[in-house]
Each structure stands twice: as structure tokens, then as C-alpha cells.
Design a protein around this motif. Structure first.
Motif, mmCIF file in Angstrom:
data_model
loop_
_atom_site.group_PDB
_atom_site.id
_atom_site.type_symbol
_atom_site.label_atom_id
_atom_site.label_comp_id
_atom_site.label_asym_id
_atom_site.label_seq_id
_atom_site.Cartn_x
_atom_site.Cartn_y
_atom_site.Cartn_z
ATOM 1 N N VAL B 4 -50.219 69.830 79.186
ATOM 2 C CA VAL B 4 -51.093 71.051 79.591
ATOM 3 C C VAL B 4 -52.292 71.459 78.533
ATOM 4 N N SER B 33 -47.117 80.332 82.259
ATOM 5 C CA SER B 33 -46.883 81.743 81.755
ATOM 6 C C SER B 33 -47.737 81.482 80.427
ATOM 7 N N TYR B 35 -47.177 83.211 75.624
ATOM 8 C CA TYR B 35 -46.461 83.648 75.496
ATOM 9 C C TYR B 35 -47.487 83.228 73.805
ATOM 10 N N GLN B 37 -46.789 83.642 69.492
ATOM 11 C CA GLN B 37 -46.564 83.412 68.654
ATOM 12 C C GLN B 37 -46.523 83.457 67.384
ATOM 13 N N LEU B 43 -41.271 83.510 69.733
ATOM 14 C CA LEU B 43 -42.388 83.674 70.906
ATOM 15 C C LEU B 43 -42.012 84.653 71.435
ATOM 16 N N LEU B 90 -49.270 80.729 73.453
ATOM 17 C CA LEU B 90 -49.284 79.053 74.000
ATOM 18 C C LEU B 90 -49.549 79.507 75.293
ATOM 19 N N GLN B 102 -40.459 74.688 81.654
ATOM 20 C CA GLN B 102 -41.835 74.781 80.610
ATOM 21 C C GLN B 102 -42.241 74.256 80.383
ATOM 22 N N PHE B 104 -45.516 73.255 77.922
ATOM 23 C CA PHE B 104 -46.189 73.893 76.688
ATOM 24 C C PHE B 104 -47.321 72.952 76.439
ATOM 25 N N GLY B 105 -48.457 73.844 76.316
ATOM 26 C CA GLY B 105 -49.830 73.284 76.025
ATOM 27 C C GLY B 105 -49.289 72.979 74.104
ATOM 28 N N PRO B 106 -50.660 72.763 73.961
ATOM 29 C CA PRO B 106 -50.230 73.129 71.961
ATOM 30 C C PRO B 106 -50.953 74.156 71.685
#
Lengths: 110, 113
Positions: B4, B33, B35, B37, B43, B90, B102, B104-106
């Protein structure tokens, strides 16, 4: 409303000692529960889910509906287990609406 | 398979401005999705998009919105920025029927001054 509680911000153990990361949840239905982990300088990733009942990297977690808990355990901690661990709950079927706990930083000392 | 990706990685905005963040999911993943944080709240789930439709929504004000394109890429928009919107945003993608896993991207680090 769904809620996930991780009471410990930081857990420090010695290498070879048992580990237990606590997670309690509040949810009226049948939840799906997960543990996610974030190693240093890496992305958040899934560690395990309660339905699979697998042991991943030596970690296991049992869903206790009576105590509404989903604690993560490992009999012998390794240095590479040091990371941030998040407990998460999904109360939606067929989609995503993950609720995360605030996370526990596990530090394994030599 | 590429992971991602999120752009930009860092962003500084002023109160009252608006911002758009972008997310490209893993190829074949149709669910995206978002999020937020923060150190104080941890989160928090913003929303989920699937097949260009918002499928689930968290408890955020209407200033937070998103959309998804036909290629599953997604954007998130925050209007009238407030100082409290400073956070790591995120994005995560997943396969249909496996929303529990899920990827996750950075993240995009947004600072509001």
C-alpha cells in the motif's frame, strides 16, 4: 458500542521469560478479535486472529467470552519480539470497522 | 506485489485550510480503510470504502470525507483543518471477504499549525 482495553502501555520482560499481553473488550455481539504488531520502522501488520486458533511466531491468544478477554501469550520471549502490539475488534460482518486498543510496547531485555 | 502506498508522506497545513491525502491499495484489493493515529487517542477508524462506496464509518465529524475511484485508489479529505487534526493518517487495504486482514501503508504525517 465496541471498546478494546489494553491496560499496559509498556511491558518489559527478560529473554526466555513468559509473555502475556492483556486485552479486554466490550461488545454486545460475537466479536472477531485480532492482534496486530508493529516492529520498529515497519508497518502495522496482522499477527493472528481468534478464529484461526493458530500459533504465529510462538504467540497464541484464546478468546474468553466469560471474561471478555483475548490475551496474547508466548511461553519464551525472544529479542525479536520487541514491538508494539495492538489488540483489535471487528464488530461488522462483511466489512471493516476495526476498533483498536491503545497498544502495549513489549520490550524484551537480554 | 507492491504494498500500500500513501502520498504525500509529510504535510504541513494551516488551520482553516483543507487537505487531500491519497492511498493506492495492493493490486486486487477492493476495500480501502482509513485510520487516524494520535498519541492521545491511538488508532481510530475513520471509514471504509468498497467498490467506490463508503461501506462503514467511524465517529468523526463531517469535515472528514473520502472517496474511492474505479481503480480502488482512495482519497481522504479534511476540510477546515483544526490543530487537533494533526496526526498520522494510515490507509489499509484488504481483499473482499478478508476485511480482518488489513495491509497498512506507511502513513501520511499531517501537521496543522
Amino acid at each position: 458500542a465496541q471498546r478494546v482495553t489494553q491496560p499496559e502501555k509498556l511491558l518489559s520482560v527478560f529473554k526466555g521469560a513468559p509473555v502475556e499481553l492483556k486485552c479486554n473488550y466490550s461488545y454486545s455481539g460475537s466479536p472477531e478479535l485480532f492482534w496486530y504488531v508493529q516492529y520498529s520502522r515497519q508497518r502495522l501488520q496482522l499477527l493472528l486472529r481468534h478464529i484461526s486458533r493458530e500459533s504465529i511466531k510462538g504467540f497464541t491468544a484464546d478468546l474468553n467470552k466469560g471474561e471478555t478477554s483475548f490475551h496474547l501469550k508466548k511461553p519464551f520471549a525472544q529479542e525479536e519480539d520487541s514491538a508494539m502490539y495492538y489488540c483489535a475488534l471487528n464488530g461488522i460482518r462483511g466489512g471493516n470497522k476495526l476498533t483498536f486498543g491503545t497498544g502495549t510496547q513489549l520490550k524484551v531485555e537480554l | 506485489k507492491a504494498g500500500v502506498t500513501q502520498t504525500p508522506r509529510y504535510l504541513i497545513k494551516t488551520r482553516g485550510q483543507q487537505v487531500t491525502l491519497s492511498c493506492s491499495p495492493i493490486s486486487g484489493h477492493r476495500s480501502v480503510s482509513w485510520y487516524q493515529q494520535t498519541p492521545g487517542q491511538g488508532l481510530q477508524f475513520l471509514f471504509e470504502y468498497f467498490s467506490e462506496t463508503q461501506r462503514n464509518k467511524g465517529n468523526f465529524p463531517g469535515r472528514f470525507s473520502g472517496r474511492q475511484f474505479s481503480n480502488s485508489r482512495s482519497e481522504m479529505n479534511v476540510s477546515t483543518l483544526e490543530l487537533g487534526d494533526s496526526a498520522l493518517y494510515l490507509c489499509a487495504s484488504s481483499l473482499e471477504g478478508q476485511a480482518w486482514e488489513q495491509y497498512f501503508g506507511p502513513g501520511t504525517r499531517l501537521t496543522v499549525t
